[in-house]
Write a protein that holds these residues in place. Structure first.
Motif, PDB file in Angstrom:
ATOM      1  N   ALA A  50       0.991  -1.097   0.029  1.00  0.00           N
ATOM      2  CA  ALA A  50      -0.080   0.027   0.046  1.00  0.00           C
ATOM      3  C   ALA A  50       0.841   1.411  -0.043  1.00  0.00           C
ATOM      4  N   ARG A  51       1.801   1.330   0.808  1.00  0.00           N
ATOM      5  CA  ARG A  51       2.846   2.314   0.782  1.00  0.00           C
ATOM      6  C   ARG A  51       3.564   2.399  -0.381  1.00  0.00           C
ATOM      7  N   ASN A  52       4.082   1.374  -1.223  1.00  0.00           N
ATOM      8  CA  ASN A  52       4.438   1.432  -2.442  1.00  0.00           C
ATOM      9  C   ASN A  52       3.610   2.053  -3.562  1.00  0.00           C
ATOM     10  N   ARG A  53       2.339   1.608  -3.323  1.00  0.00           N
ATOM     11  CA  ARG A  53       1.551   2.236  -4.455  1.00  0.00           C
ATOM     12  C   ARG A  53       1.348   3.664  -4.246  1.00  0.00           C
ATOM     13  N   ALA A  54       1.433   4.151  -3.099  1.00  0.00           N
ATOM     14  CA  ALA A  54       1.107   5.402  -2.924  1.00  0.00           C
ATOM     15  C   ALA A  54       2.357   6.432  -3.394  1.00  0.00           C
ATOM     16  N   GLU A  55       3.357   5.685  -3.507  1.00  0.00           N
ATOM     17  CA  GLU A  55       4.786   6.490  -3.837  1.00  0.00           C
ATOM     18  C   GLU A  55       5.130   5.908  -5.260  1.00  0.00           C
ATOM     19  N   GLY A  56       4.361   5.115  -6.128  1.00  0.00           N
ATOM     20  CA  GLY A  56       4.778   4.994  -7.366  1.00  0.00           C
ATOM     21  C   GLY A  56       5.839   3.694  -7.430  1.00  0.00           C
TER      22      GLY A  56
END
Length: 365
Positions: A50-56
């Motif tokens: 989820a954190r990775n998705r938010a950061e691209g």
């Protein structure tokens, strides 16, 4: 302009995930502080994805034999933020950045975070094998530029990288420290002389001070008094400079000294109170022949110290490359990167206070 310099110079802020946006790849390995169950691994993957998705960010992680190997790819600014979080995560230790470099494309574009706990995936095995032996292209380039006749391009590369990262910690661990080790490797390969290595390290030290000039010190309620010094006789000061910057930014009362002899160092700790002392060897050379001497000096410093609970941290390439350990030099901990020095001191100090409490020795404030 070389490719790495162009990469940093062309970076823009934000989470631009367009095909033309600059990409960076970061790989690291670490050791879990305790075994993780399938449920815990699932929770870790869910949160990190989820954190990775938010950061691209996209990538993969292997968990096997209580060890992590992770590959992250995405915008440089996002990589820097994710790495800062990873470096502080208490669920793992012995965190070692293996490679950080510009990337032409993503290898794991389908996954915010692919998790595997075993072997058998040909792509993952290929990526892991190649990455463990890979080098940091940006650090290699910086090392070469640092010993060039005109160091302007080295300064520009570092300045551009810091403009994007906005983090001395990330800049230190992912670019400056690997560049210092690259300088040592150039010397080992007879591609430059020791004078060149010393000149390059001095230039990196100067450039760091330039980019860190705008840094703001954090406020802490009870700052520690920490002595930072290269081991007497060590001519390379970059390691001490990086450590001092990290401690100062974290809000500690940092005292930097360059004692020329063991006796001078003893006088410093005998006449001043320090909660901890950070002693460093060369960040470029392993200095294996100085390990026995370092152990002797650590013992003498403890005997001379006004603080009976003094915490001693040892640093330098010998410890980064696992040629020596803290036990080899009678230190409380070894530091593999200035980016983790504050955490290393806190853990070592906590362990020492716990041991002293168990035998009734008053704790140092």
């Amino acid at each position: 302009m070389n490719r790495t310099t162009a990469h940093y110079a062309g970076i823009t802020h934000g989470r631009d995930q367009s095909p033309a946006a600059p990409l960076m790849t970061l790989t690291y390995r670490s050791r879990a502080t305790s075994p993780l169950s399938e449920t815990q691994l699932g929770d870790l993957q869910h949160t990190a994805a989820a954190r990775n998705r938010a950061e691209g960010i996209t990538g993969m992680v292997i968990y096997s034999d209580n060890r992590f190997f992770q590959w992250l790819e995405g915008p440089p600014a996002s990589i820097a933020r994710i790495w800062s979080s990873i470096s502080r995560d208490p669920r793992h230790a012995d965190i070692e950045a293996l490679s950080v470099h510009a990337a032409p494309t993503r290898l794991f574009a389908k996954w915010s975070l692919k998790l595997t706990t075993g072997q058998g995936d040909p792509l993952i095995e290929e990526v892991t094998a190649s990455t463990v032996s890979s080098t940091n292209a940006g650090a290699e380039r910086l090392a070469a530029l640092a010993i060039a006749a005109e160091p302007t391009e080295a300064r520009r590369l570092l300045t551009a990288a810091y403009t994007e990262f906005r983090s001395i910690s990330a800049l230190t661990e992912l670019l400056i420290e690997p560049a210092a080790r690259c300088l040592g490797d150039l010397w080992a390969a007879d591609d430059c002389g020791e004078y060149d290595v010393t000149l390059g390290l001095c230039r990196l030290q100067t450039f760091l001070r330039e980019v860190a000039a705008e840094s703001v010190q954090q406020r802490v309620e009870h700052p520690l008094v920490v002595l930072v010094a290269p081991l007497p006789g060590e001519i390379h000061m970059l390691g001490a400079t990086l450590d001092a910057e990290a401690l100062w930014q974290a809000g500690h009362d940092t005292r930097v000294r360059f004692p020329s002899t063991e006796q001078a160092l003893e006088r410093i700790v005998a006449t001043n109170w320090f909660d901890a002392i950070d002693l460093s060897l060369s960040p470029a050379f392993s200095r294996q022949h100085r390990i026995d001497r370092m152990r002797h000096i650590v013992d003498s410093v403890r005997r001379a110290s006004k603080n009976p609970a003094l915490v001693v941290i040892a640093g330098g390439r010998a410890f980064n490359d696992r040629i020596a350990s803290s036990a080899d030099v009678h230190a409380d901990a070894s530091c593999t990167s200035a980016a983790h020095l504050c955490e290393d001191i806190a853990r070592a100090r906590g362990s020492r206070q716990h041991e002293q409490a168990g035998v009734g020795i008053p704790r140092a404030l």
